[in-house]
Motif scaffolding. Structure first.
Motif, short mmCIF file in Angstrom:
data_model
loop_
_atom_site.label_atom_id
_atom_site.label_comp_id
_atom_site.label_asym_id
_atom_site.label_seq_id
_atom_site.Cartn_x
_atom_site.Cartn_y
_atom_site.Cartn_z
N ASN A 1 0.83 -1.21 0.00
CA ASN A 1 0.00 0.00 0.00
C ASN A 1 0.86 1.26 0.00
OD1 ASN A 1 -2.99 0.89 0.45
ND2 ASN A 1 -1.79 2.16 1.85
N ALA A 2 2.01 1.18 0.69
CA ALA A 2 2.90 2.35 0.69
C ALA A 2 3.47 2.61 -0.70
CB ALA A 2 4.03 2.14 1.69
N LEU A 3 3.68 1.58 -1.50
CA LEU A 3 4.23 1.75 -2.84
C LEU A 3 3.18 2.15 -3.86
CD1 LEU A 3 6.69 -1.31 -2.94
CD2 LEU A 3 7.25 1.10 -2.53
N THR A 4 1.96 1.62 -3.72
CA THR A 4 0.93 1.86 -4.74
C THR A 4 -0.05 2.96 -4.37
OG1 THR A 4 -0.46 0.12 -3.78
CG2 THR A 4 1.08 -0.53 -5.50
N ASN A 5 -0.33 3.10 -3.09
CA ASN A 5 -1.33 4.09 -2.67
C ASN A 5 -0.90 4.72 -1.36
OD1 ASN A 5 -3.64 5.62 -2.55
ND2 ASN A 5 -4.96 3.93 -1.85
N PRO A 6 0.08 5.61 -1.38
CA PRO A 6 0.60 6.18 -0.13
C PRO A 6 -0.44 6.96 0.65
CG PRO A 6 2.06 6.64 -1.99
CD PRO A 6 0.80 6.12 -2.56
N ASP A 7 -1.44 7.53 -0.02
CA ASP A 7 -2.43 8.35 0.66
C ASP A 7 -3.65 7.55 1.13
OD1 ASP A 7 -0.82 10.53 0.15
OD2 ASP A 7 -1.78 10.90 -1.82
N GLY A 8 -3.71 6.26 0.86
CA GLY A 8 -4.89 5.46 1.22
C GLY A 8 -4.79 4.89 2.61
N PHE A 9 -4.76 5.77 3.62
CA PHE A 9 -4.64 5.31 5.01
C PHE A 9 -5.91 4.58 5.47
CE2 PHE A 9 -4.99 6.06 9.62
CZ PHE A 9 -3.83 5.42 10.04
N VAL A 10 -7.07 5.11 5.07
CA VAL A 10 -8.34 4.48 5.48
C VAL A 10 -8.46 3.08 4.88
CG1 VAL A 10 -10.84 4.70 5.39
CG2 VAL A 10 -9.43 6.74 5.74
N GLU A 11 -8.08 2.97 3.62
CA GLU A 11 -8.13 1.67 2.99
C GLU A 11 -7.16 0.70 3.64
OE1 GLU A 11 -7.67 -0.31 -1.48
OE2 GLU A 11 -7.48 1.86 -1.19
N LEU A 12 -5.99 1.19 4.08
CA LEU A 12 -5.02 0.36 4.77
C LEU A 12 -5.61 -0.18 6.09
CD1 LEU A 12 -2.20 -0.83 5.13
CD2 LEU A 12 -1.50 1.35 6.15
N LEU A 13 -6.29 0.70 6.84
CA LEU A 13 -6.91 0.27 8.09
C LEU A 13 -8.01 -0.77 7.83
CD1 LEU A 13 -7.21 3.59 10.11
CD2 LEU A 13 -5.58 1.74 10.44
N ARG A 14 -8.75 -0.56 6.75
CA ARG A 14 -9.84 -1.50 6.44
C ARG A 14 -9.27 -2.88 6.11
NH1 ARG A 14 -12.00 1.25 2.78
NH2 ARG A 14 -11.11 0.20 0.94
N ILE A 15 -8.22 -2.92 5.30
CA ILE A 15 -7.62 -4.20 4.91
C ILE A 15 -7.02 -4.90 6.14
CG2 ILE A 15 -5.82 -5.28 3.55
CD1 ILE A 15 -6.27 -3.11 1.46
N THR A 16 -6.32 -4.12 6.98
CA THR A 16 -5.74 -4.70 8.19
C THR A 16 -6.82 -5.25 9.11
OG1 THR A 16 -3.90 -3.14 8.03
CG2 THR A 16 -4.23 -4.25 10.14
N GLY A 17 -7.92 -4.52 9.25
CA GLY A 17 -9.03 -5.00 10.08
C GLY A 17 -9.63 -6.31 9.57
N TRP A 18 -9.75 -6.39 8.23
CA TRP A 18 -10.27 -7.64 7.65
C TRP A 18 -9.33 -8.81 7.93
CZ3 TRP A 18 -14.80 -9.11 6.19
CH2 TRP A 18 -15.75 -8.19 5.73
N VAL A 19 -8.03 -8.58 7.80
CA VAL A 19 -7.07 -9.65 8.05
C VAL A 19 -7.14 -10.12 9.49
CG1 VAL A 19 -4.62 -10.21 8.15
CG2 VAL A 19 -5.51 -8.92 6.21
N VAL A 20 -7.16 -9.18 10.43
CA VAL A 20 -7.23 -9.54 11.85
C VAL A 20 -8.53 -10.26 12.17
CG1 VAL A 20 -7.28 -8.63 14.20
CG2 VAL A 20 -5.66 -7.70 12.53
N ALA A 21 -9.65 -9.77 11.62
CA ALA A 21 -10.95 -10.39 11.88
C ALA A 21 -11.01 -11.82 11.36
CB ALA A 21 -12.06 -9.55 11.27
N VAL A 22 -10.47 -12.04 10.16
CA VAL A 22 -10.49 -13.39 9.59
C VAL A 22 -9.63 -14.33 10.41
CG1 VAL A 22 -9.76 -14.74 7.60
CG2 VAL A 22 -11.09 -12.66 7.26
N LEU A 23 -8.44 -13.88 10.82
CA LEU A 23 -7.57 -14.73 11.62
C LEU A 23 -8.18 -15.06 12.97
CD1 LEU A 23 -4.07 -13.13 10.87
CD2 LEU A 23 -5.03 -15.23 9.92
N VAL A 24 -8.78 -14.07 13.62
CA VAL A 24 -9.42 -14.32 14.92
C VAL A 24 -10.60 -15.28 14.77
CG1 VAL A 24 -10.73 -13.24 16.78
CG2 VAL A 24 -8.66 -12.15 15.93
N SER A 25 -11.37 -15.12 13.70
CA SER A 25 -12.51 -16.03 13.47
C SER A 25 -12.02 -17.45 13.24
CB SER A 25 -13.31 -15.55 12.25
OG SER A 25 -13.83 -14.26 12.48
#
Length: 430
Positions: free
Chosen positions: A152-176
């Motif tokens: 995300n830092a290489l392709t979309n440096p300004d997409g902080f919200v999208e980064l949080l969303r993707i990280t949240g999905w990863v954590v949620a899937v792993l916890v589930s």
């Protein structure tokens, strides 16, 4: 002449009972959650269907999403190819994840629609979390999140919200996945405990059946052997009287012998009926009836005297537990039967019973030759030893040095519970 046509009867509609036997959709879903995915049936087929559905979903998301990021030919190829490894996600979840990431990474690097391949990435992550150890899940989750941050830092440096969303999905899937894994282990442990308890109940039921069969076999042997021996001796007496001097027939002696036979038959019939009632009882707590005890020994002595034996009886005993009394009664009964059968005509038999030092001591001694060593082995001596062992006692039987045969037993007045080895040995003997 008109042709007649017949039609096969239509199959009956499914009954309510048949419909009720089919599991409902919710029950099938719960069963699928409980089932171990590594051992589930039709795993490859089901995962192939899942891969096709996810590919269709990714295609729809790529078409209706941001028009400026719609994939080109290379993007479509990478997107659809990323769903192919999902067919084998249960067999090689780690390898499948690496293949998906190898295809998804250049897809994102080309700045295509970033939402479309999310499901294809989350499925192998969930599989690893639900089937692998927690340590591996934590390490892979950290690597995926770090790779997402770097990409995300290489392709979309300004997409902080999208980064949080993707990280949240990863954590949620792993916890589930981890939660489902622990839940399956919990259900498996409950099922295992239930199966272990059921096996314990079955073993206890088999033990009780074996114990009851052994008891019935002993009772039948003691009853029938004793009664048939007495009947045989009394019949021989009547036959001898009839054949000795037919012209001067001793009617009184013959009548007494026949009365003794009738009394023995009535006694045997009553005891046999009591034993058979146990077999006919289903669900009763204890249908054994009263156990024979030491108060019945005088009747055994009298029956042996009627059969022609000269019996001397002495007894010095106090309160005796019912189980010990029953064992002593059966041992004396079998010993007297053997004496009447094997000791010769008019044998002398001595029966001695006494309690001393917390145990009941008994001995039955005769002046005969004992059982025929060349004869067929019976169950009498074996049954007496089992009777003694059933109450924690010991029994010795054998010829005496001065002639005759002797049976001695020591029965403790405190009876232990029967062991599994004793029951199994007795069952094999019976």
């Amino acid at each position: 002449m008109q042709a007649t046509t017949t039609t096969a009867p239509a199959p009956p509609p499914p009954t309510k009972a048949t419909a009720a036997e089919r599991p409902r959709l919710g029950e099938r879903i719960v069963a699928a959650i409980h089932r171990d995915p590594l051992t589930a049936p039709h795993a490859v087929r089901n995962d192939a269907v899942l891969a096709v559905l996810l590919a269709v979903l990714a295609t729809v998301l790529a078409l209706v999403g941001d028009q400026g990021r719609r994939p080109d030919a290379l993007g479509w190829t990478l997107l659809l190819a990323a769903h192919v490894p999902l067919v084998w996600r249960r067999r090689r979840p780690l390898l499948v994840l690496l293949c998906v990431l190898a295809l998804v990474a250049p897809y994102h690097a080309l700045d295509n629609n970033h939402v479309a391949p999310v499901a294809a990435t989350m499925v192998p992550l969930y599989t690893i979390a639900a089937t692998g150890p927690p340590r591996r899940t934590l390490c892979l989750g950290s690597l995926v999140i770090c790779g997402t941050l770097l990409l995300n830092a290489l392709t979309n440096p300004d997409g902080f919200v999208e980064l949080l969303r993707i990280t949240g999905w990863v954590v949620a899937v792993l916890v589930s996945g981890v939660d489902v894994r622990y839940y399956r282990q919990y259900v498996a442990a409950i099922v295992e405990r239930a199966e272990r308890a059921e096996r314990t109940r079955e073993e206890e039921a088999r033990r009780r059946v074996a114990e009851e069969r052994l008891r019935i076999a002993r009772d039948l042997h003691d009853l029938l052997a004793h009664s048939i021996t007495l009947i045989g001796v009394q019949t021989s007496v009547a036959a001898h009287v009839l054949a000795a001097d037919p012209e001067r027939l001793d009617r009184r002696t013959v009548a007494k012998a026949l009365d003794d036979i009738a009394d023995t038959c009535r006694t045997a019939r009553g005891e046999l009926r009591t034993t058979l009632e146990v077999l006919r009882e289903h669900g009763a707590g204890d249908a054994r009836g009263p156990l024979p005890g030491l108060d019945g020994v005088p009747d055994l002595v009298e029956a042996a005297r009627l059969a022609g034996a000269r019996v001397e009886h002495s007894g010095r005993f106090g309160a005796v537990p019912p189980a010990v009394g029953a064992a002593a009664y059966r041992i004396v009964q079998e010993a007297l039967t053997n004496a009447v059968r094997h000791a010769g005509p008019e044998p002398f038999v001595r029966v001695d019973l006494r309690t001393e030092n917390g145990a009941l001591y008994l001995s039955v001694t005769d002046d005969g030759a004992g059982p025929d060593p060349d004869g067929a082995p019976g169950f009498g001596l074996v049954g007496m030893r089992e009777r003694a062992r059933s109450v924690g006692g010991t029994l010795d039987a054998g010829a005496r040095a001065g002639g005759g045969f002797q049976v001695t037993a020591t029965l403790p007045l405190t009876t232990p519970a029967p062991t599994a080895a004793t029951i199994a040995e007795g069952t094999r003997t019976a």
